[in-house]
Design a protein around this motif. Structure first.
Motif, PDB file in Angstrom:
ATOM      1  N   UNK A 256      35.841  37.073  35.056  1.00 14.30           N
ATOM      2  CA  UNK A 256      36.555  37.706  36.164  1.00 14.30           C
ATOM      3  C   UNK A 256      37.358  36.642  36.904  1.00 14.30           C
ATOM      4  N   UNK A 257      38.625  36.960  37.186  1.00  8.66           N
ATOM      5  CA  UNK A 257      39.511  36.034  37.891  1.00  8.66           C
ATOM      6  C   UNK A 257      39.938  36.676  39.207  1.00  8.66           C
ATOM      7  N   UNK A 258      39.190  36.478  40.287  1.00  4.88           N
ATOM      8  CA  UNK A 258      39.480  37.140  41.576  1.00  4.88           C
ATOM      9  C   UNK A 258      40.883  36.864  42.101  1.00  4.88           C
ATOM     10  N   UNK A 259      41.423  35.646  41.835  1.00  2.63           N
ATOM     11  CA  UNK A 259      42.766  35.321  42.335  1.00  2.63           C
ATOM     12  C   UNK A 259      43.827  36.251  41.752  1.00  2.63           C
ATOM     13  N   UNK A 260      43.570  36.756  40.539  1.00  2.00           N
ATOM     14  CA  UNK A 260      44.541  37.635  39.879  1.00  2.00           C
ATOM     15  C   UNK A 260      44.178  39.106  39.990  1.00  2.00           C
ATOM     16  N   UNK A 261      42.916  39.374  40.322  1.00  2.00           N
ATOM     17  CA  UNK A 261      42.460  40.750  40.223  1.00  2.00           C
ATOM     18  C   UNK A 261      42.446  41.211  38.783  1.00  2.00           C
ATOM     19  N   UNK A 262      42.274  40.281  37.880  1.00  4.54           N
ATOM     20  CA  UNK A 262      42.311  40.539  36.437  1.00  4.54           C
ATOM     21  C   UNK A 262      41.095  39.915  35.763  1.00  4.54           C
ATOM     22  N   UNK A 263      40.958  40.188  34.450  1.00  2.00           N
ATOM     23  CA  UNK A 263      39.837  39.663  33.680  1.00  2.00           C
ATOM     24  C   UNK A 263      40.367  38.952  32.445  1.00  2.00           C
ATOM     25  N   UNK A 264      39.736  37.854  32.117  1.00  2.00           N
ATOM     26  CA  UNK A 264      40.143  37.071  30.947  1.00  2.00           C
ATOM     27  C   UNK A 264      39.142  37.260  29.818  1.00  2.00           C
ATOM     28  N   UNK A 265      39.669  37.221  28.596  1.00  2.00           N
ATOM     29  CA  UNK A 265      38.850  37.343  27.381  1.00  2.00           C
ATOM     30  C   UNK A 265      39.009  36.066  26.570  1.00  2.00           C
ATOM     31  N   UNK A 266      37.885  35.454  26.206  1.00  5.44           N
ATOM     32  CA  UNK A 266      37.889  34.277  25.339  1.00  5.44           C
ATOM     33  C   UNK A 266      37.304  34.656  23.993  1.00  5.44           C
ATOM     34  N   UNK A 336      45.564  42.908  44.999  1.00  5.57           N
ATOM     35  CA  UNK A 336      45.897  44.291  45.352  1.00  5.57           C
ATOM     36  C   UNK A 336      47.377  44.598  45.177  1.00  5.57           C
ATOM     37  N   UNK A 337      48.010  43.847  44.285  1.00  2.86           N
ATOM     38  CA  UNK A 337      49.426  44.081  44.033  1.00  2.86           C
ATOM     39  C   UNK A 337      50.343  43.400  45.020  1.00  2.86           C
ATOM     40  N   UNK A 338      49.806  42.607  45.924  1.00  2.99           N
ATOM     41  CA  UNK A 338      50.633  41.910  46.905  1.00  2.99           C
ATOM     42  C   UNK A 338      51.506  40.873  46.203  1.00  2.99           C
ATOM     43  N   UNK A 339      52.656  40.576  46.801  1.00  4.13           N
ATOM     44  CA  UNK A 339      53.624  39.670  46.186  1.00  4.13           C
ATOM     45  C   UNK A 339      53.378  38.213  46.574  1.00  4.13           C
ATOM     46  N   UNK A 340      52.220  37.909  47.142  1.00  2.00           N
ATOM     47  CA  UNK A 340      51.943  36.555  47.619  1.00  2.00           C
ATOM     48  C   UNK A 340      50.800  35.915  46.843  1.00  2.00           C
ATOM     49  N   UNK A 341      50.732  36.195  45.542  1.00  2.00           N
ATOM     50  CA  UNK A 341      49.644  35.684  44.717  1.00  2.00           C
ATOM     51  C   UNK A 341      49.832  34.236  44.310  1.00  2.00           C
ATOM     52  N   UNK A 342      49.022  33.799  43.374  1.00  6.94           N
ATOM     53  CA  UNK A 342      49.010  32.408  42.914  1.00  6.94           C
ATOM     54  C   UNK A 342      50.326  32.055  42.221  1.00  6.94           C
ATOM     55  N   UNK A 343      50.765  30.824  42.393  1.00  3.75           N
ATOM     56  CA  UNK A 343      51.970  30.327  41.729  1.00  3.75           C
ATOM     57  C   UNK A 343      51.549  29.521  40.507  1.00  3.75           C
ATOM     58  N   UNK A 344      52.094  29.838  39.345  1.00  6.13           N
ATOM     59  CA  UNK A 344      51.743  29.126  38.120  1.00  6.13           C
ATOM     60  C   UNK A 344      53.002  28.651  37.409  1.00  6.13           C
TER      61      UNK A 344
END
Length: 379
Positions: A256-266, A336-344
């Motif tokens: 689980x990646x809280x910063x993205x509100x997404x989940x990663x699969x390895x 939550x879909x906000x436009x101020x998320x992490x910069x990569x």
């Protein structure tokens, strides 16, 4: 292969400052070994102790099985190439190279023969009568190399050997130094803060920070499998996501990646217990950039990854065109879909002459990565 150099619990203090902290390290004969790290990490102090210019506060240094911890520099089978070349300005190239042999009492005829052979090795045949001020920076560095190798040391020490040269010349000399080391079979130990230089030249690297060893590995292992966030961040660019293992198996893991509100699969185990806090490291060139329309809600499916994993929405906020590749800074959507998320950061090779026009500023995009692309860090 036997170790030619051993540091055994070596510590060096300058008053209250610990420059090298209990370092144990073995370097194999014939290696091109790099000591790598930021300024003040202790790498140069370690090299100077190996050369005999500094004495350890505690610990042992062995060369070829012999304890040289307290031996003078001229009693060690090493020679050193300095960052500033240290070429004698009043002596010709030939006499510069012969100088150490003359100090050792080598006969004149043998001195000339060995100096001439050394000049040929560093591709300066015919330059013996020139003075240092008639040479370019790269040629003076070759003279410094020739003067060091002419004494046939068991170990050659290199202190930031290419840092005074321009970028193109540094790249040329990297290949020459690598070929020279391979031809001579001498053990090279190099200090550098330039990650590209270390990865290009060394057979193994030691990354240091605050006087301690963080990781010793081959360049590919150091880049692809860093042992910590510090190493991952120092060696090349990296995107780091804080996460939590929610499912761990031998052949896969879900994070689980809280910063993205997404989940990663390895496609492999994470090596951490479920609910454990970890960091996911993604190199910029391993992240894919894909077009996204304003109405697109379904993320793309990454190859080898179940639907719904390893993707995120974002917007391009900056682009740098570097010729062979383009660098994109992406502002990801928040949980939550906000436009101020992490910069990569994402790096794409420019495979055609028009590749840089595929994406533009403020364009909405998907980013995604394959199941094997990410590396899990526990510290």
């Amino acid at each position: 292969m036997a170790a030619i150099i051993e540091f055994r619990n070596v510590t060096k203090r300058f008053g209250p400052v610990t420059a090298v902290d209990d370092v144990s390290l073995s370097i194999q004969e014939g290696e091109f070994f790099a000591l790598l790290g930021p300024s003040g990490c202790g790498k140069t102090t370690l090299l100077r102790m190996l050369a005999g210019f500094e004495l350890p506060t505690s610990g042992q240094i062995l060369i070829d099985g012999q304890d040289v911890t307290r031996a003078a520099p001229n009693q060690r089978p090493v020679n050193m190439v300095f960052q500033s070349y240290a070429v004698f300005p009043h002596l010709s190239v030939q006499k510069n190279i012969e100088y150490g042999l003359r100090m050792d009492g080598v006969a004149p005829e043998e001195r000339r023969e060995r100096a001439t052979a050394a000049l040929e090795l560093v591709q300066l045949a015919g330059y013996g009568e020139r003075m240092p001020d008639q040479l370019s920076g790269g040629q003076r560095q070759r003279v410094a190399l020739a003067r060091a190798i002419v004494k046939r040391p068991r170990v050659l020490l290199l202190d930031e050997p290419l840092s005074a040269l321009d970028a193109k010349l540094r790249e040329e000399l990297r290949f020459e130094m690598s070929a020279l080391q391979d031809k001579l079979g001498i053990t090279f130990v190099m200090v550098t803060h330039d990650q590209d230089e270390a990865l290009a030249l060394a057979t193994r690297c030691a990354v240091m920070n605050k006087g301690s060893l963080l990781q010793v590995a081959t360049p590919p292992d150091l880049y692809e499998f860093p042992s910590s966030r510090l190493v991952a961040d120092f060696i090349g660019g990296v995107n780091l996501f804080e996460g939590r293992v929610t499912n761990e198996a031998s052949d896969h893991a879900v994070i689980a990646l809280p910063e993205l509100g997404r989940t990663a699969w390895l496609d492999h185990g994470a090596g951490a217990s479920e609910t454990a806090g970890i960091w996911l490291a993604l190199r910029p060139e391993k992240v894919e950039l894909m077009k996204r329309g304003e109405t697109d809600v379904e993320p793309p499916v990454m190859e080898g990854t179940p639907a719904g994993y390893n993707t995120a929405r974002g917007v391009i906020v900056d682009i740098a065109y570097l010729g062979s590749e383009s660098v994109y800074d992406i502002r990801l959507e928040g949980p939550n879909g906000a436009a101020d998320g992490k910069r990569i950061r994402v790096i794409r090779p420019n495979l055609t002459r028009w590749d840089q026009e595929d994406f533009t500023w403020d364009e909405p995009v998907w980013i995604g990565w394959h199941a094997e692309a990410a590396h899990v860090l526990l510290q």
